[in-house]
Design an enzyme around this catalytic site. Structure first.
Site, short mmCIF file in Angstrom:
data_model
loop_
_atom_site.label_atom_id
_atom_site.label_comp_id
_atom_site.label_asym_id
_atom_site.label_seq_id
_atom_site.Cartn_x
_atom_site.Cartn_y
_atom_site.Cartn_z
N GLY A 11 0.81 -1.22 0.00
CA GLY A 11 0.00 0.00 0.00
C GLY A 11 0.83 1.26 0.00
O GLY A 11 2.03 1.24 0.30
N GLU A 12 0.17 2.34 -0.36
CA GLU A 12 0.78 3.66 -0.33
C GLU A 12 -0.06 4.47 0.64
O GLU A 12 -1.22 4.76 0.37
CB GLU A 12 0.71 4.28 -1.74
CG GLU A 12 1.57 5.50 -1.91
CD GLU A 12 2.79 5.25 -2.78
OE1 GLU A 12 3.64 6.14 -2.83
OE2 GLU A 12 2.89 4.17 -3.38
N TYR A 15 1.62 8.66 4.73
CA TYR A 15 2.96 9.10 5.11
C TYR A 15 4.08 8.40 4.36
O TYR A 15 5.24 8.68 4.59
CB TYR A 15 3.14 8.91 6.62
CG TYR A 15 2.03 9.56 7.38
CD1 TYR A 15 2.01 10.95 7.54
CD2 TYR A 15 0.96 8.83 7.88
CE1 TYR A 15 0.97 11.57 8.18
CE2 TYR A 15 -0.09 9.45 8.52
CZ TYR A 15 -0.08 10.82 8.67
OH TYR A 15 -1.12 11.45 9.29
N VAL A 18 3.96 1.24 2.30
CA VAL A 18 3.82 0.16 3.28
C VAL A 18 4.20 -1.17 2.60
O VAL A 18 3.74 -1.47 1.50
CB VAL A 18 2.38 0.06 3.81
CG1 VAL A 18 2.30 -0.96 4.94
CG2 VAL A 18 1.88 1.42 4.28
N LYS A 32 6.42 0.42 7.47
CA LYS A 32 6.04 1.71 6.88
C LYS A 32 7.31 2.53 6.70
O LYS A 32 7.98 2.87 7.67
CB LYS A 32 5.08 2.46 7.80
CG LYS A 32 3.69 1.88 7.83
CD LYS A 32 2.76 2.77 8.62
CE LYS A 32 1.48 2.04 8.97
NZ LYS A 32 0.51 1.92 7.94
N ASP A 125 -6.58 11.17 12.48
CA ASP A 125 -6.81 10.76 11.08
C ASP A 125 -7.55 9.42 11.04
O ASP A 125 -7.22 8.53 10.26
CB ASP A 125 -5.45 10.66 10.36
CG ASP A 125 -5.61 10.55 8.84
OD1 ASP A 125 -6.66 10.98 8.31
OD2 ASP A 125 -4.69 10.03 8.19
#
Length: 288
Positions: A11-12, A15, A18, A32, A125
């Protein structure tokens, strides 16, 4: 990094990138890699401080941070790995989650949030993508404190706009006072999404986001939010909307569930229920 092998990009995130990786014992972890905006300045001391706090958090509903690898111009955070997130689960459950499942996930989310708020850590978040789920039905909150460590970005690093759908109206109107009620608003939005099967306020800009909130919950005024006029982006010419009855936009939730949701989604942050109070709400005393 020598400890980990078999890196696979999964994943992106907000921050950075990943990866899934294994250690020598074959255990899986999520790595990460944090991208730093000002690479020449190195890692901000605030980030180091916040991440050291994250390492101390120990709760069954928070993704565990095992290790922090401090490379030259980047930071690699090593978390426990879970396969599923709440967004993917909602997407495949047409029409919302079963009430018993939604209740279980909400209680676990509140337990994790209450623990963090007691330790003076905000998430800032919260969204379904940050809530990870394992095969046993356990929910764990991810990316805790990263928003504080690296600042809430207006955009992702991939130039994709960060979702506003779970952002509280006080923040949208420019409040700089980040406190626990901003997380509670997000929890309320997630609760509604689990029940309805779709986001409650899917805005496309700050203004659109506010208008979607006002059209459902009503436009704030001196009666329901005495300090609203002090916010930098408050506009006395906001269109005036009356609040809608809850049952018109929340389906499949009983009266006690709606009562809890209404206490989370108070426009005025000072009136929102706390995580600790929410855990004690009658909604969780009922058996679904």
């Amino acid at each position: 990094m020598e400890k980990y092998h078999g890196l696979e990009k999964i994943g992106e995130g907000t921050y950075g990138v990943v990866y899934k990786a294994q250690n020598s014992d074959g255990e899986s972890f999520a790595l990460k890699k944090i991208r730093l905006e000002k690479e020449d300045e190195g890692i901000p001391s605030t980030a180091i401080r916040e991440i050291s706090i994250l390492k101390e958090l120990r709760h069954s509903n928070i993704v565990k941070l095992y290790d922090v690898i401090h490379a030259k111009k980047r930071l690699i955070l090593v978390f426990e790995h879970l396969d599923q997130d709440l967004k993917k689960l909602i997407d495949v459950c047409d029409g919302g989650l079963e009430s018993v499942t939604a209740k279980s996930f909400l209680l676990q989310l509140l337990n994790g949030i209450a623990y963090c708020h007691e330790h003076r850590v905000l998430h800032r978040d919260l969204k379904p993508q940050n809530l990870l789920i394992n095969r046993e039905g356990e929910l764990k909150i991810a990316d805790f404190g990263l928003a504080r460590a690296f600042g809430i970005p207006a955009r992702r690093y991939t130039h994709e706009v960060v979702t506003l759908w779970y952002r509280a109206p006080d923040i949208l109107m420019g409040s700089k006072k980040y406190s626990t009620p901003i997380d509670i608003w997000s929890v309320g939005c997630i609760f509604a999404e689990m029940v309805n099967g779709r986001p409650l306020f899917p805005g496309v800009s700050d203004t659109d986001q506010l208008m979607r909130i006002f059209k459902i919950l009503g436009t704030p005024n001196s009666q329901n939010w005495p300090d609203v006029f002090k916010l930098p982006k408050y506009d006395p010419n906001f269109p005036v909307y009356e609040p809608l009855p809850w049952e018109t936009f929340i389906k499949g939730l009983d009266d006690t569930g709606i009562d809890l949701l209404s206490k989370m989604l108070k426009l005025d942050p000072n009136q929102r229920i706390t995580a600790k109070q929410a855990i004690e709400h009658p909604y969780f005393k009922e058996t679904s």
